[in-house]
Each structure stands twice: as C-alpha cells, then as structure tokens.
Write a protein that holds these residues in place. Structure first.
Motif, mmCIF file in Angstrom:
data_model
loop_
_atom_site.group_PDB
_atom_site.id
_atom_site.type_symbol
_atom_site.label_atom_id
_atom_site.label_comp_id
_atom_site.label_asym_id
_atom_site.label_seq_id
_atom_site.Cartn_x
_atom_site.Cartn_y
_atom_site.Cartn_z
ATOM 1 N N ILE A 1 41.257 -4.533 44.141
ATOM 2 C CA ILE A 1 39.905 -4.020 44.381
ATOM 3 C C ILE A 1 39.669 -2.841 43.439
ATOM 4 O O ILE A 1 40.496 -1.931 43.362
ATOM 5 C CB ILE A 1 39.738 -3.558 45.853
ATOM 6 N N GLN A 2 38.545 -2.876 42.726
ATOM 7 C CA GLN A 2 38.228 -1.759 41.831
ATOM 8 C C GLN A 2 37.217 -0.835 42.503
ATOM 9 O O GLN A 2 36.089 -1.227 42.773
ATOM 10 C CB GLN A 2 37.639 -2.279 40.520
ATOM 11 N N GLY A 3 37.660 0.390 42.807
ATOM 12 C CA GLY A 3 36.753 1.399 43.345
ATOM 13 C C GLY A 3 36.536 2.466 42.289
ATOM 14 O O GLY A 3 36.619 2.193 41.090
ATOM 15 N N THR A 4 36.248 3.689 42.728
ATOM 16 C CA THR A 4 36.092 4.772 41.746
ATOM 17 C C THR A 4 37.079 5.897 42.055
ATOM 18 O O THR A 4 37.971 5.744 42.867
ATOM 19 C CB THR A 4 34.666 5.346 41.752
ATOM 20 N N ARG A 5 36.828 7.036 41.451
ATOM 21 C CA ARG A 5 37.689 8.214 41.538
ATOM 22 C C ARG A 5 37.202 9.139 42.647
ATOM 23 O O ARG A 5 36.225 8.829 43.336
ATOM 24 C CB ARG A 5 37.610 8.946 40.198
ATOM 25 N N PHE A 6 37.839 10.299 42.766
ATOM 26 C CA PHE A 6 37.282 11.372 43.581
ATOM 27 C C PHE A 6 36.137 12.020 42.795
ATOM 28 O O PHE A 6 36.297 12.346 41.620
ATOM 29 C CB PHE A 6 38.313 12.468 43.856
#
Ligand SMILES: Cc1ncc(COP(=O)(O)O)c(C=O)c1O
Length: 370
Positions: free
Chosen positions: A339-344
């Motif tokens: 799963i590709q999410g993002t950063r903080f």
C-alpha cells in the motif's frame, strides 16, 4: 520483408489501421506493454493511496474521447483549446477571456508564481498546505511566510490576513486544504479576499472543491482583479495523468498570466483537451465519484478512529489523521501490504494523510493496520 523491418513496423504499431481504434492494448507495442505500461498505476497488486487521484476515472465519456481521437494526434488543432475554454467558461458562468489552460493546475500555479515574482517581496501560505509548487517562488526570490493552521487544522485566515504587508506579492489559500481536508467557510473567504490589498495576488486553489457542496469563488473575479482561482481535471474528473488544469481570473490578469506561458493554452495535448471537454458533460460520473468517495471516506474514518487514530473531518478524497496513539509501525505495515501512503506532514503529533481509494482498497488498508 526483412525481420528488422517487420519488427520496426510492429513496434510503431502499423497494425493499427486494420485493427480499429477501440482497444488500445491491442495495438500497443508488445515491448512497451509488457515492460512499461503494465505497472503504471492500475496494477491490482499495489494499492495507491498516495496522490489523491480518482480511483474510478477517467469517465467513460473521456475514455471514449481519447480512443476516438487518437488518429488526429498528428495535427496541432489549436481550435480544440478554444472549444474547451468556451465549455469551461460556460460551466463556471464566466467568459472565455477569464480562462487560461495549463498542463495540470501545476502549470497554472507555476505561471502565477512567475508573475508574482516579477518584483521582490514575500508570499504568505498556510502550513501545512499544498506547497510543492512554491519552489518557483523561492527560486525567484520571494520570501516565504508560513502561517500555522488553527488547532483544528483549518487555515487561519485571520493570521494570514495579519501577515500580509506592503511587500506581500501573493497569498495562497488551498480550499479545501491539502493535506488536512479542512474547508474555509465561503463568507469568511469572501471577507478575507476583500481585506487583501489590491497589490497582493490572492490565489485560491480549488483542486478538491468538487468533493464539497461549496460554490466556487470564481464569481468574485469581476470585483476582485487580484483574485486567481486554480482548478484541475486531475481530481474528481480522474484525468491526473492527462495533465489538464486552468485558471479563472479577470481578463487583464489572464493576459498577464498568459504572458508567462510560452505556448498559451496549448501546453496540453489535443487528446487531453478532448477528454476534458467530454468529462465536463459527464455529470453522472462526477456525482457517482462524489458519492462513492464519501461512502469509502466515512468507512475509513470510522475504522481509523477504532484504531485510536484521531481524524480530521474531511471535505476531500483524502483523510488527515494522527498516528500518535497508534502503537504499531504504520509505514512498515503499508509496505508489507503493498500500500502506498504518504509521509508525516507534521512530525509533532504524527499527522499523515491517506487518499480515499475504492471501498475494497480501503478495507484492505484498514485490515493491514488491524
Ligand atoms: C491542492 C492541489 N493543487 C494542485 C495540485 C496539482 O494538480 P494537477 O497539476 O494535477 O492539476 C494538487 C495535486 O495533488 C493539489 O493537491
């Protein structure tokens, strides 16, 4: 025919004429389709929840427009821009002279940045907000003035207003805001815009406004010559890869921005423009995406809350939430589950963002975290 010539004919797809134009895959070069095309975003094995794209798009009408018009890609066809501009103007109840097309709203943000930077000074932007494009402002010498959000992650319009001084060339409002998904009330925005000196450009980015029921601010361009609205076909219209966006502003402002663009209104391909024209006619698709997004978003927020993640109410196709009370390794879990999410976005409070995909993708996302 030599083997080399056969291979060359195959690679440039000369089989097209006899095959017809309905099935793109059937005439894509085998080399390209196997090695490149298959892994460019619609691979079932990877769940892309990273860039707030529309998981359902492009609309069926846009797909048909692409396929039906492949055979005119050899022509420049400048007239298509005129047609699209006229349709966009009608959709937004403004005139054609109020529209400028760009290769995604990124190009629009970029030309605004170039125009704003003609004189030295500063610009005001919320933090966090959508700021990839501001590198142009920085490079051209405008000083960045970042204004923290309120504690409920909304743009602090009052603080933004107070930050504007005689040297402020541009103020940027992302409404709804990326990455937080919060929205500023329309009457507050109108008051804000009215308070900004006419020498400061007000850039309102409405990339996600179609996910809300709020009306665009474009009807204010007549009374506010310093107002520029940026809009895009990349989000609810599902044309991110087609790269098409536009600005709405007073005609003098549009001419000023156009002077910063080397090929005014024509950095976008003819096919993308035709797909955008078709998309504007597909209200049903937009409505369906709005509804499907809302259902999947509500589900995800309620499940994230069960996992002790504080969520900000979203007006978009993404969710801003905190991992402060989530004890597992979130990023490792995403990686392990493709799963590709993002950063903080804010280390303090461990705030991150997830795009709302299709319901089955969001179920897999939640399952991965459980
Ligand atoms: C708020 C906002 N504005 C503009 C853009 C740029 O979009 P595009 O260049 O695809 O129109 C994005 C992309 O994610 C965005 O989130």
């Amino acid at each position: 025919m030599t083997a080399n010539r056969r291979l060359w004919l195959k690679q440039i797809g000369l089989g097209i004429a006899s095959i017809g134009l309905t099935n793109i895959k059937s005439y894509a070069s085998p080399i390209l389709s196997e090695n490149i095309f298959d892994n460019l975003g619609n691979d079932d094995k990877i769940i892309i929840l990273r860039s707030n794209e529309n998981p359902y798009g492009p609309s069926p009408l846009a797909r048909k427009a692409f396929v039906d018009n492949i055979n005119i890609s050899n022509r420049y066809n400048w007239d298509v821009a005129t047609h699209l501009i006229s349709d966009i103007a009608a959709k937004n109840s403004v005139k054609a002279e109020n529209i400028l097309l760009g290769a995604g709203s990124t190009e629009i943000l970029d030309v605004v940045a170039k125009f704003a930077s003609l004189d030295k000074g500063n610009y005001v932007i919320a933090d966090p907000s959508y700021d990839y494009w501001t590198v142009t402002l920085d490079d051209l010498g405008l000083k960045k003035n970042k204004i923290p959000l309120t504690s409920d992650k909304k743009i602090n319009l009052q603080a933004m207003q107070e930050a504007i001084n005689k040297d402020t060339k541009l103020v940027y409002i992302c409404n709804p805001n990326n990455p937080t998904g919060t929205i500023s009330e329309r009457n507050e925005l109108v008051n804000f815009i009215t308070s900004v000196p006419s020498t400061t450009l007000v850039l309102v980015d409405e990339a996600y406004l179609e996910f809300t029921k709020q009306q665009s601010l474009c009807n204010l361009i007549g009374t506010h010559p310093n107002l520029i609205i940026a809009k895009t076909f990349s989000k609810i219209y599902g044309l991110a890869g087609a790269r098409i966006g536009y600005a709405i502003a007073n005609s003098t402002m549009i001419n000023n921005l156009a002077s910063m663009q080397s090929n005014t209104n024509n950095s976008v391909s003819v096919l993308s423009k035709l797909a955008a024209i078709a998309s504007l006619k597909d209200d049903k698709f937009v409505y369906d995406c709005y509804t499907l997004n809302k259902t999947a978003r509500d589900f995800t927020i309620s499940e994230l809350k069960k996992l002790n993640c504080q969520c900000i109410d979203s007006n978009t196709n993404f969710i801003y939430f905190s991992l402060a009370n989530f004890k597992k390794d979130y990023f490792k879990l995403l990686e392990n589950n493709n799963i590709q999410g993002t950063r903080f976005y804010e280390e303090n409070g461990k705030w991150t963002r997830i795009t709302v995909g299709k319901m089955d993708e969001m179920k897999k996302f939640i399952k991965a975290l459980q």
